[in-house]
Design a protein around this motif. Structure first.
Motif, PDB file in Angstrom:
ATOM      1  N   THR A 175      45.564 -32.492  10.501  1.00 12.77           N
ATOM      2  CA  THR A 175      45.405 -32.400  11.951  1.00 12.77           C
ATOM      3  C   THR A 175      46.428 -31.476  12.590  1.00 12.77           C
ATOM      4  O   THR A 175      46.247 -31.049  13.730  1.00 12.77           O
ATOM      5  N   ILE A 176      47.506 -31.174  11.864  1.00 13.19           N
ATOM      6  CA  ILE A 176      48.586 -30.368  12.436  1.00 13.19           C
ATOM      7  C   ILE A 176      48.504 -28.911  11.998  1.00 13.19           C
ATOM      8  O   ILE A 176      48.685 -27.997  12.811  1.00 13.19           O
ATOM      9  N   PHE A 177      48.215 -28.671  10.723  1.00 15.65           N
ATOM     10  CA  PHE A 177      48.128 -27.301  10.237  1.00 15.65           C
ATOM     11  C   PHE A 177      46.720 -26.751  10.440  1.00 15.65           C
ATOM     12  O   PHE A 177      45.732 -27.460  10.203  1.00 15.65           O
ATOM     13  N   PRO A 178      46.590 -25.479  10.849  1.00 14.64           N
ATOM     14  CA  PRO A 178      45.243 -24.902  11.031  1.00 14.64           C
ATOM     15  C   PRO A 178      44.560 -24.673   9.692  1.00 14.64           C
ATOM     16  O   PRO A 178      45.208 -24.575   8.648  1.00 14.64           O
ATOM     17  N   LEU A 179      43.240 -24.589   9.752  1.00 18.72           N
ATOM     18  CA  LEU A 179      42.467 -24.327   8.541  1.00 18.72           C
ATOM     19  C   LEU A 179      42.648 -22.881   8.094  1.00 18.72           C
ATOM     20  O   LEU A 179      42.745 -21.970   8.915  1.00 18.72           O
ATOM     21  N   MET A 180      42.640 -22.683   6.802  1.00 20.66           N
ATOM     22  CA  MET A 180      42.629 -21.336   6.245  1.00 20.66           C
ATOM     23  C   MET A 180      41.173 -20.876   6.198  1.00 20.66           C
ATOM     24  O   MET A 180      40.324 -21.553   5.625  1.00 20.66           O
ATOM     25  N   ARG A 181      40.883 -19.761   6.799  1.00 26.61           N
ATOM     26  CA  ARG A 181      39.509 -19.286   6.905  1.00 26.61           C
ATOM     27  C   ARG A 181      39.292 -18.061   6.021  1.00 26.61           C
ATOM     28  O   ARG A 181      40.199 -17.273   5.800  1.00 26.61           O
ATOM     29  N   GLY A 182      38.064 -17.932   5.538  1.00 24.48           N
ATOM     30  CA  GLY A 182      37.720 -16.791   4.708  1.00 24.48           C
ATOM     31  C   GLY A 182      37.757 -15.494   5.497  1.00 24.48           C
ATOM     32  O   GLY A 182      37.578 -15.486   6.714  1.00 24.48           O
ATOM     33  N   ARG A 183      38.003 -14.386   4.800  1.00 24.57           N
ATOM     34  CA  ARG A 183      38.011 -13.054   5.415  1.00 24.57           C
ATOM     35  C   ARG A 183      36.760 -12.305   4.977  1.00 24.57           C
ATOM     36  O   ARG A 183      36.449 -12.236   3.790  1.00 24.57           O
ATOM     37  N   GLN A 184      36.056 -11.739   5.954  1.00 25.30           N
ATOM     38  CA  GLN A 184      34.834 -10.996   5.660  1.00 25.30           C
ATOM     39  C   GLN A 184      35.154  -9.512   5.489  1.00 25.30           C
ATOM     40  O   GLN A 184      35.877  -8.931   6.307  1.00 25.30           O
ATOM     41  N   TYR A 185      34.591  -8.914   4.434  1.00 24.35           N
ATOM     42  CA  TYR A 185      34.786  -7.490   4.165  1.00 24.35           C
ATOM     43  C   TYR A 185      33.430  -6.817   3.977  1.00 24.35           C
ATOM     44  O   TYR A 185      32.589  -7.295   3.209  1.00 24.35           O
ATOM     45  N   SER A 186      33.225  -5.706   4.680  1.00 21.64           N
ATOM     46  CA  SER A 186      31.963  -4.978   4.570  1.00 21.64           C
ATOM     47  C   SER A 186      31.804  -4.425   3.157  1.00 21.64           C
ATOM     48  O   SER A 186      32.750  -3.896   2.568  1.00 21.64           O
ATOM     49  N   ILE A 187      30.593  -4.525   2.644  1.00 21.28           N
ATOM     50  CA  ILE A 187      30.302  -4.045   1.296  1.00 21.28           C
ATOM     51  C   ILE A 187      30.121  -2.532   1.331  1.00 21.28           C
ATOM     52  O   ILE A 187      29.452  -1.985   2.208  1.00 21.28           O
ATOM     53  N   ALA A 188      30.730  -1.845   0.358  1.00 18.19           N
ATOM     54  CA  ALA A 188      30.709  -0.384   0.334  1.00 18.19           C
ATOM     55  C   ALA A 188      29.710   0.178  -0.666  1.00 18.19           C
ATOM     56  O   ALA A 188      29.544   1.403  -0.736  1.00 18.19           O
ATOM     57  N   SER A 189      29.058  -0.661  -1.438  1.00 19.10           N
ATOM     58  CA  SER A 189      28.145  -0.179  -2.480  1.00 19.10           C
ATOM     59  C   SER A 189      26.696  -0.403  -2.079  1.00 19.10           C
ATOM     60  O   SER A 189      26.376  -1.295  -1.294  1.00 19.10           O
ATOM     61  N   GLY A 190      25.821   0.410  -2.648  1.00 17.06           N
ATOM     62  CA  GLY A 190      24.395   0.302  -2.390  1.00 17.06           C
ATOM     63  C   GLY A 190      23.630   1.154  -3.381  1.00 17.06           C
ATOM     64  O   GLY A 190      24.205   1.980  -4.105  1.00 17.06           O
ATOM     65  N   GLY A 191      22.325   0.990  -3.434  1.00 18.44           N
ATOM     66  CA  GLY A 191      21.500   1.812  -4.317  1.00 18.44           C
ATOM     67  C   GLY A 191      21.941   1.726  -5.764  1.00 18.44           C
ATOM     68  O   GLY A 191      22.137   0.646  -6.324  1.00 18.44           O
TER      69      GLY A 191
END
Length: 701
Positions: free
Chosen positions: A466-482
């Protein structure tokens, strides 16, 4: 709605609903919940998607806190609720007994600033709901972030609620220096296998009585013996990528050793302290985030020169092909706190005695704040299978975050030092905003460092969640395709991320590194991570509208989703005489950076004939006068206008702030210069029409 709580009948109730993608709106909602609770409202705080719209009718007041994501979209945990408000069979006036207000969190660098909050507010009024207080709009670009609006808005809302719903005679609001009761707490799990054989330890471990929240200082664990724990110093030996989502149970052996080696220890320029790669990397332990699956790191390569000020990495992962992705999608990585930091906190708080015992979550009754039913843990907390206080600190609780005011308000209750208590209370008081900012945000001081500055603070371990904030995931744009997705094992797929690691020197001359940046820099080849995928709104442009030309504007790592888009378009087969396909339209890329020799990512790829892209560059520091992407847009005005005449799509990706605004202004200039528009306002309207049609896509962070 009347509730009997501790023998007292309450006629006042408040429902605070939030829609949040990164956690900011949830934090704001919880702060509003505490405000309502201090005004003696029976209070519930919840995700929007967890309630039905009929529940709104049961509360005295309803407050919405909602952020805007993507192209003016609702956060994922608010979309179900929003769709329920759009049902055609809802009768007019069905919410006429609902009294509400809304607070939007947005970013003025986006064209659709606070779009979700505005749409929600309008729809509620269409259904008859009555606004009790004007909508607030927080802006991430404000010098003080969302607090620049939220603090004054919430203070005025509190005054308004007290005026509209006065307290009974003899009942006063709960003062800010009185600690509200916890909503949930930790307890030693029964039959814990790690419990000591010592009779004294057994007796202590079995006690489940909570520390008295009314006391200024709890009775901490005084035993200071260091608990020996083993952490792997090598990459995980497993090469098994198995989806651990509830629907996937397949297991696939992944070959290793066929990709380039991870980069050696990095050397920063002389104006920064030498970088050290952590040797003890926290294990993933199958982090159970919803819809997560396994991805294996096969390359962690630095793509900027060793003497360059910024460390940019190209990370390559492999995973099961069933977790496909499209251009614009992002991958969420869940960082960990490092063992030495966790142990430092455990030592500081005197938690060694219980740090490695199995704990369970319990709720405090009555628990209206968290849920209609009893909820034992905060929303978004996903403990590992064998949950201990140490594992929570390692995987779930962010002890390196910059603390918020509420953190100081709480920990002031857990010190018996008068000077420390007074100072902590000042930091929690909005009157001392400048002092709070100078102590926290300017030097980027972490929670752990604050507790080291105030060593008399001893937090009861039971209240850690209740005292410490949650650790949240970091979103990173994907650089690959095709073709860049392809792997020699047809059952696997590759994912590439282009990530600028966060590292800087503060006003205290201390080098800081972002939590996830430090984690990623230390990951070795072969590491297996639990990750999730996030879909984007512009992937359909590739599959449904490949024939239209595209204008791509991507400074720095903003090139990542644009590279994905280009390679995906290159994989579309050419038309033949037997179909009606028009082929792939032309592409124009405007790339920006500081220096051509250091920041021109994927420069050799842009020469590839398969991509068929015309590239213009803007390197701001390579000449006396700075040149930015907006300058190139104006210089190529006629070429870009011709692209727009053919219903071209515009993609703007990269850092939020001034860049997106400057690019939009340059596009307005292009239209104004090349059309018979009589006023600039008409050119602005033309850009707004492009946005309305979905041909102007902005993905900034």
């Amino acid at each position: 709605m009347a509730e009997a709580i501790q023998g007292q009948r309450h006629e006042r109730s408040a429902l605070i609903l939030y829609g949040s993608e990164t956690g900011n709106s949830q934090d704001v909602a919880e702060e509003l919940g505490r405000m309502a609770e201090r005004l003696h409202f029976v209070t519930r705080v919840s995700e929007m998607d967890l309630v039905e719209i009929t529940l709104l009718l049961k509360y005295t007041v309803v407050i919405f806190a909602i952020s805007t994501t993507g192209q003016g979209e609702f956060p994922k945990n608010a979309r179900k609720f929003w769709k329920s408000l759009l049902r055609k069979r809802l009768p007019p006036g069905c919410l006429r007994h609902v009294r509400f207000t809304t607070l939007g969190l947005g970013d003025t660098s986006y064209p659709k600033y606070n779009w979700a909050a505005r749409k929600l507010h309008k729809r509620l009024e269409q259904l008859g709901a009555q606004e009790i207080y004007p909508r607030g709009e927080g802006d991430e670009q404000h010098d003080e972030g969302v607090d620049g609006t939220f603090l004054s808005w919430s203070a005025d809302l509190r005054t308004h609620l007290l005026k509209q719903h006065p307290l009974p005679e003899g009942l006063a609001p709960i003062p800010s220096d009185v600690l509200l009761p916890p909503k949930y707490f930790l307890a030693i799990a029964e039959g814990d296998v790690d419990a000591s054989n010592s009779p004294e330890e057994k007796s202590s471990a079995g006690e489940q009585e909570l520390p008295d929240q009314r006391k200024a200082t709890p009775t901490p664990d005084k035993e200071g013996a260091h608990v020996a724990t083993s952490f792997s110093t090598q990459p995980t030996s497993t090469n098994v990528i198995a989806s651990n989502s509830s629907t996937d149970g397949d297991t696939k052996m992944l070959p290793t050793g066929f990709e380039a080696e991870t980069c050696p220890q990095l050397k920063e320029p002389s104006n920064l302290e030498p970088e050290s790669v952590d040797l003890i990397v926290p294990d993933d332990e199958g982090f159970p985030a919803p819809h997560s699956f396994k991805a294996q790191l096969v390359s962690n390569r630095r793509v900027t020169p060793a003497d360059h000020w910024q460390d940019v990495r190209l990370l390559t992962f492999i995973m099961s092909k069933q977790h496909g992705y499209e251009p614009g999608d992002s991958m969420t990585i869940y960082p960990k706190n490092f063992p030495e930091d966790v142990q430092a906190l455990i030592d500081l708080m005197d938690w060694n005695r219980i740090a490695d015992k199995r704990v369970e979550f319990q709720a405090t009754e009555p628990n209206f704040f968290a849920s209609e039913r009893l909820t034992a843990k905060v929303t978004g907390l996903y403990p590992t299978s064998r949950c201990t206080l140490r594992s929570l600190l390692m995987h779930n609780l962010d002890i390196t975050a910059i603390p918020k005011r509420h953190f100081f308000e709480i920990i002031a209750h857990y010190t018996d030092d008068p000077m420390h208590k007074e100072r902590l209370q000042e930091f929690s008081n909005p009157v001392y905003t400048d002092e709070f900012y100078d102590y926290t945000s300017r030097p980027r001081r972490s929670i752990l460092e604050v507790l080291q500055d105030f060593p008399t603070v001893k937090i009861p371990w039971q209240f850690a969640t209740t005292i410490f904030p949650l650790m949240r995931g970091r979103q990173y744009s994907i650089a690959s395709g095709g073709v860049l997705k392809q792997h020699h094992d047809s059952a696997l797929i590759k994912v590439e991320l282009l990530i600028a690691l966060v590292k800087y020197r503060t006003v205290l001359k201390k080098v800081r590194q972002g939590l996830c940046s430090r984690y990623l820099a230390s990951l070795q080849k072969g590491s297996v991570l639990s990750v999730t995928m996030n879909t984007s709104s512009f992937s359909t442009i590739v599959s449904e509208n490949p024939q239209y030309p595209i204008l791509l504007i991507g400074p720095g790592t903003g090139i990542a989703p644009l590279r994905s888009l280009l390679w995906e378009r290159a994989s579309i087969p050419p038309p033949n005489d037997r179909d009606d396909k028009l082929g792939v339209g032309p592409a124009l890329l405007i790339y920006g950076g500081r220096n051509k020799n250091a920041d021109f990512f994927f420069k050799e790829e842009w020469k590839c004939r398969d991509l068929d892209v015309e590239v213009f560059t803007a390197f701001s520091r390579d000449q006396k006068e700075k040149i930015y992407v907006q300058d190139i847009i104006r210089a190529q005005s006629k070429k870009i206008f011709g692209l727009l005449l053919h219903q071209g799509f515009i993609f703007v990706c990269g850092s939020s702030g001034n860049m997106p605004k400057a690019v939009r202004e340059a596009i307005v200039d292009v239209i104004f210069e090349n059309t018979p528009a009589k006023t600039r306002a008409e050119a602005v309207a033309a850009v707004e029409e492009i946005e309305r049609k979905g041909h102007y896509v902005q993905e900034t962070w």
